[in-house]
Design an enzyme around this catalytic site. Structure first.
Site, short mmCIF file in Angstrom:
data_model
loop_
_atom_site.label_atom_id
_atom_site.label_comp_id
_atom_site.label_asym_id
_atom_site.label_seq_id
_atom_site.Cartn_x
_atom_site.Cartn_y
_atom_site.Cartn_z
N SER A 69 -19.51 99.46 20.43
CA SER A 69 -20.54 98.82 21.26
C SER A 69 -21.92 99.14 20.71
CB SER A 69 -20.43 99.33 22.69
OG SER A 69 -20.95 100.64 22.76
N LYS A 70 -22.87 98.43 21.26
CA LYS A 70 -24.27 98.61 20.90
C LYS A 70 -24.69 100.05 21.16
CE LYS A 70 -28.23 96.69 23.41
NZ LYS A 70 -28.72 95.47 24.05
N ARG A 71 -24.15 100.62 22.24
CA ARG A 71 -24.52 101.99 22.61
C ARG A 71 -23.98 103.03 21.62
NH1 ARG A 71 -22.25 102.92 27.47
NH2 ARG A 71 -22.60 105.13 27.08
N GLY B 32 -24.03 102.80 18.49
CA GLY B 32 -25.04 102.91 17.45
C GLY B 32 -26.11 103.91 17.87
#
Ligand code: GLU
Length: 513
Positions: free
Chosen positions: A264-266, A268
């Site tokens: 997920s983006k999180r 990163g």
């Protein structure tokens, strides 16, 4: 022979996730290999989720990666426009076709009425109310209300949506190139909204109409779209387009670096690794998302890394240029299971590409890295630094921290080593070495080395006693590329000056023991 036409169809709802770039890449590779066409279509009909700047970000990402579309917004092609918001009339026309053929119907239920119905069902113990063949009779739509009442409501401009009439009892077969045969029963699909009350199509309608009108031969997209495909097949059927329906290939999910769950983006943000191609910071309120480009990755290595997330050539070879990928790529070799996002592998790839790059090719990139830290260096310097450090770094970003000492005095960074290597009684000898270097008529690594070796012999000193001292004085540490190459790059005058300052600093450190 059928013509391959594939599309990458992102929605401009924010930064393009690295998985999106992989989807674009696989489409591109397939098109190039088959002599086909790679199309970019912007799916921007969901106005609530539209984010300004996202379309530009998508284009810039594709350009950076070198996977440029043959047809698309701003590029042209015979099947445009390629932005769905510019195709409203087309969707209206095709919705009307379905209505006229009885394959779709008007539904006048208000949001409140739908809410109420869901609540009533819930109270009766049914938690999954669905608008479908089993419930549509009890709702307000053209099938339950009849022709006249429907016309009356339409004449009064009553808001409506258009839904697909999904008949029960149909089996939907999806032949997926990656996943094999997948079968659905039409009962599993509800009467999906095709046209919203704002007159804009839903993703499903626009996607299918466009894939048909743009003569798409293969739909290559993320696995998360597999469940929607049953509905899409029913839509092709409703339009009478089933015979020319594209083939499907659903790509495996990208998994977190530890393999547990979807990337997920999180992840990163949490792991401090890029999961986007480029930095993204649309406004000051949002946290910046880190991109591969800004983290110092070369586009070629990023592409190579992405190609292997879900595909492999079936051989030991790991390094593939873009043309080599085009040659080797095959939809049949795409894996079913999720692909673990191994960031260390991305760094390894980048290092391989840095090592294989010519020094003068890297020079402008290295120059930029130094410039980003307020240091102007010449192309000649940058070329030298590239050559000396490229085997020691994994990303472009590491050139400056690893090579700062080439352009600035950093002092003694490895104090422990300085204490160990500096012998006060040898100071006069080292002063003499400095004088000899200052007098060298030619400043070149081989000459510097010859002078140093001659000095060592006369003073009966070994490399182990002399080189660390030179290194510490000039670069602050005993690590790094060839010592004489460092001295040459730093320059004669500056080396001599640093030796003076460095001896002094080491003397002081030794005294403080
Ligand atoms: N607009 C969809 C997306 O954002 C496209 C999915 C598809 O390729 O059909 O991913």
């Amino acid at each position: 022979m059928s013509t391959v036409r594939v599309r990458f169809a992102p929605s401009p709802t924010g930064a393009l996730h690295i998985g999106g770039l992989r989807t674009a890449l696989y489409n591109y590779l397939y098109a190039r290999q088959r002599g086909g066409t790679f199309i970019l279509r912007i799916e921007d009909t969901d106005q609530k989720r539209y984010v300004p700047g996202a379309e530009e970000y998508i284009l810039e990402s594709l350009n950076w990666a070198g996977i440029t579309p043959d047809e698309g917004p701003g590029i042209g092609g015979g099947h445009g426009p390629y932005r769905q918001s510019e195709r409203r009339d087309t969707y209206r026309k095709y919705t009307q076709h379905l209505l006229d053929a009885g394959q779709a119907y008007y539904a006048f239920d208000t949001e409140a009425a739908l809410e109420q119905r869901r609540a009533d069902e819930k109270a009766a113990g049914n938690h999954n109310f669905r608008y479908d063949a089993s419930t549509r009779e009890g709702m307000r739509n053209s099938l339950s209300l009849g022709k006249e009442e429907t016309q009356r409501l339409l004449d009064q401009d009553t808001p409506y949506v258009v839904r697909l009439r999904v008949d029960p009892g149909q089996t939907v077969h999806i032949r997926d190139i990656v996943r094999g045969d997948v079968a659905f029963q039409s009962e599993e699909v509800d009467d999906k909204v095709l046209m919203k009350a704002d007159g804009l199509p839903t993703y499903h309608l626009a996607n299918v109409v466009d894939d048909h009108l743009m003569a798409i031969s293969h739909v290559i997209r993320g696995e998360e779209w597999l469940p929607s495909t049953a509905l899409h097949v029913l839509l092709y059927r409703a339009f009478g387009w089933e015979k020319t329906m594209p083939e499907f290939a659903h790509l495996p999910l990208l998994l977190k670096p530890n393999g547990k769950g979807k990337l997920s983006k999180r992840d990163g943000q949490q792991l401090g690794i890029p999961v986007f191609p480029l930095d993204w910071k649309p406004d000051s309120t949002e946290e910046k998302l880190m991109g591969f480009r800004e983290a110092g990755f070369l586009p070629q290595s990023t592409i190579n890394f992405l190609a292997f997330l879900g595909w492999n050539p079936g051989t030991e070879q790991e390094i593939f240029s873009l043309p080599e990928l085009v040659e080797a790529f095959d939809l049949d070799r795409i894996n079913k299971s999720g692909a673990q996002y191994d960031f260390e592998k991305a760094r390894w790839y980048n290092q391989q590409y840095l090592i294989a790059s010519a020094d003068d090719e890297l020079a402008p990139l290295v120059q930029q890295q130094f410039a980003d830290h307020g240091r102007a260096i010449t192309t000649a310097q940058a070329t030298r630094i590239a050559g000396l450090l490229k085997e020691r770094v994994h990303t472009l970003e590491e050139f400056y921290p690893q090579g700062r000492y080439f352009t600035e005095r950093v002092g003694i960074t490895d104090e422990k080593m300085a204490r160990k290597k500096w012998k006060s009684e040898q100071r006069p000898a080292f002063e003499e070495l400095r004088d000899r270097l200052a007098a060298l008529p030619e400043w070149e690594a081989a000459k510097i080395k010859a002078a140093t070796v001659a000095f060592m012999k006369e003073h009966n000193l070994g490399f182990g006693a002399v080189l660390p001292v030179l290194r510490l004085a000039v670069s602050g540490t005993t690590n790094g590329p060839d010592a004489f190459a460092i001295l040459e790059t730093v320059g004669q005058e500056e080396t001599v000056a640093r030796l003076g300052v460095g001896y002094e600093a080491m003397e002081e450190l030794a005294g403080r023991e």
